[in-house]
Write an enzyme that holds these catalytic residues in place. Structure first.
Site, PDB file in Angstrom:
ATOM      1  N   GLY A   1       0.791  -1.133   0.021  1.00 32.19           N
ATOM      2  CA  GLY A   1       0.041   0.066  -0.024  1.00 32.19           C
ATOM      3  C   GLY A   1       0.764   1.252  -0.088  1.00 32.19           C
ATOM      4  O   GLY A   1       1.956   1.163   0.341  1.00 32.19           O
ATOM      5  N   HIS A   2       0.043   2.444  -0.196  1.00 32.81           N
ATOM      6  CA  HIS A   2       0.890   3.578  -0.465  1.00 32.81           C
ATOM      7  C   HIS A   2       1.346   4.164   0.885  1.00 32.81           C
ATOM      8  O   HIS A   2       1.030   3.879   1.953  1.00 32.81           O
ATOM      9  CB  HIS A   2      -0.211   4.755  -0.869  1.00 32.81           C
ATOM     10  CG  HIS A   2      -1.428   4.905   0.279  1.00 32.81           C
ATOM     11  ND1 HIS A   2      -1.197   5.916   1.286  1.00 32.81           N
ATOM     12  CD2 HIS A   2      -2.224   4.239   0.570  1.00 32.81           C
ATOM     13  CE1 HIS A   2      -2.498   6.007   2.076  1.00 32.81           C
ATOM     14  NE2 HIS A   2      -3.176   4.728   1.428  1.00 32.81           N
ATOM     15  N   GLY A   3       2.725   4.593   0.618  1.00 34.25           N
ATOM     16  CA  GLY A   3       3.510   5.091   1.834  1.00 34.25           C
ATOM     17  C   GLY A   3       4.316   4.036   2.721  1.00 34.25           C
ATOM     18  O   GLY A   3       4.929   4.327   3.921  1.00 34.25           O
TER      19      GLY A   3
END
Length: 363
Positions: free
Chosen positions: A245-247
């Protein structure tokens, strides 16, 4: 090219017990191996087959050597599994990539820079501002976005997509269907005045960074960060279908088996191992050396070096107790019903005795 057992032992750092002059041509599993093949044993499940193997030689640790048939030639190593890996390198032909050059059916935008001896095959697309290091291999139908950077010796198999502004280190291998840097799942749910509640997309300003010596199996995806970078640490290896997932910040030398999902902004230390279908919630911290059993659902931080399992995941000793309890559920329900019936029978007898006593008192 065939090699003697003695030569192979020198190559893999093993000691020979048996015929060092026997010729070995290839590697095979313990159940399939024949007289010109070397096999290995590093798992107790295969000990029975090991005792009757037809292999010309076997790579084993000292423990297996102590019980092996005396007729079987052995290569005894401290780490039998790694020694077998070395034998595979020595005896198995390496996949040959296409020769350097850019296909006339590839699309390389003006302003893209290719390092020395790169190979770009038909229908690959490299956008303006992209920079590739030396000896990169880009297979058909792969896409490299604007201003993306690849280090040396990267391999992108067919249908890999690298979005704009992402960074790959050197010796990165991405198998078919991988996507690096797609938009993350980031929305703000809000109701504007006079309108229905909607999910409003937050534009991603960040990118995704894949460090040196990372390999990803088919169909892996790495979201770009909303701010900053989603990062995959050097030396990490993913099986098929892993989603980051993002980040998220994945440490160095992590091992993720198929269908692992790591939610946004979670951080893992180095040498974390996650079994197949592990799911990790967002904004968590997984410590260095942690191990997570297959199909676990992680909803809390995991300290460094600990083994966790289950859903929701918990320390392994507790997870095993929970599992044993679940497996005994039918038995426990039956025992509970038996106890309830015995209590009911006792209460009935007590009622009978009290009724008899009341009758005697009236008399």
């Amino acid at each position: 090219m065939p090699t003697t057992v003695g030569e192979l032992a020198q190559r893999i750092g093993a000691q020979v017990r048996g015929d060092a002059s026997h010729l070995i041509a290839s590697c095979a599993g313990v159940e399939e191996a024949g007289p010109t093949q070397v096999t290995f044993v590093a798992n107790n499940r295969y000990l029975k087959a090991f005792m009757t193997t037809r292999a010309g030689a076997a790579i084993v640790s000292q423990r297996e050597a102590d019980i092996a048939p005396r007729s079987l030639t052995l290569l005894i190593a401290k780490d039998a599994y790694f020694a077998f890996r070395e034998a595979m390198v020595a005896l198995t032909p390496v996949r040959q990539h296409p020769k350097p050059g850019v296909s006339d059916k590839a699309v390389v935008a003006p302003g893209a820079k290719l390092g020395k001896d790169c190979c770009v095959q038909a229908y690959a697309v490299i956008e303006a501002g992209a920079v590739l290091g030396g000896r990169c291999v880009i297979y058909p139908h792969s896409y490299i976005g604007r201003d993306t950077v690849l280090g040396d010796d990267c391999v992108l198999y067919p249908n890999v997509t690298i979005y704009d502004r992402c960074v790959l280190g050197s010796r990165v291998i991405l198998h078919s269907g991988c996507v690096i840097g797609q938009d993350g799942f980031v929305y703000a749910t809000h109701q504007r005045e006079g309108d229905v509640t909607q999910h409003h997309k937050i534009p991603p300003a960040g990118n995704a960074v894949v460090e040196d010596d990372v390999e990803m199996g088919a169909g892996c995806t790495v979201d770009r960060a909303s701010l900053g970078s989603t990062r995959i640490g050097a030396g990490s290896k993913f099986s098929n279908g892993v989603t980051i997932g993002h980040g998220a910040q994945i440490g160095k030398h992590n091992l993720f088996v198929a269908q692992v999902g790591i939610a946004g902004s979670t951080k893992t230390g180095d040498y974390v191992v996650a079994g197949g279908q592990v799911g990790v919630a967002g904004h968590l911290s997984i410590g260095t050396g942690a191990q997570i059993a297959a199909q676990s659902g992680v909803m809390d931080d995991i300290p460094a070096g600990e083994k966790w399992g289950g859903t929701p995941a918990q320390p392994w000793h507790a997870a095993k107790r929970t599992y044993v309890g679940i497996m005994r559920m039918d038995e426990l329900i039956k025992e509970a019903r038996d106890i309830m019936q015995r209590v009911a029978d006792l209460e009935s007898k007590v009622d009978e005795i009290e009724s008899e006593d009341d009758s005697k008192s009236d008399a």
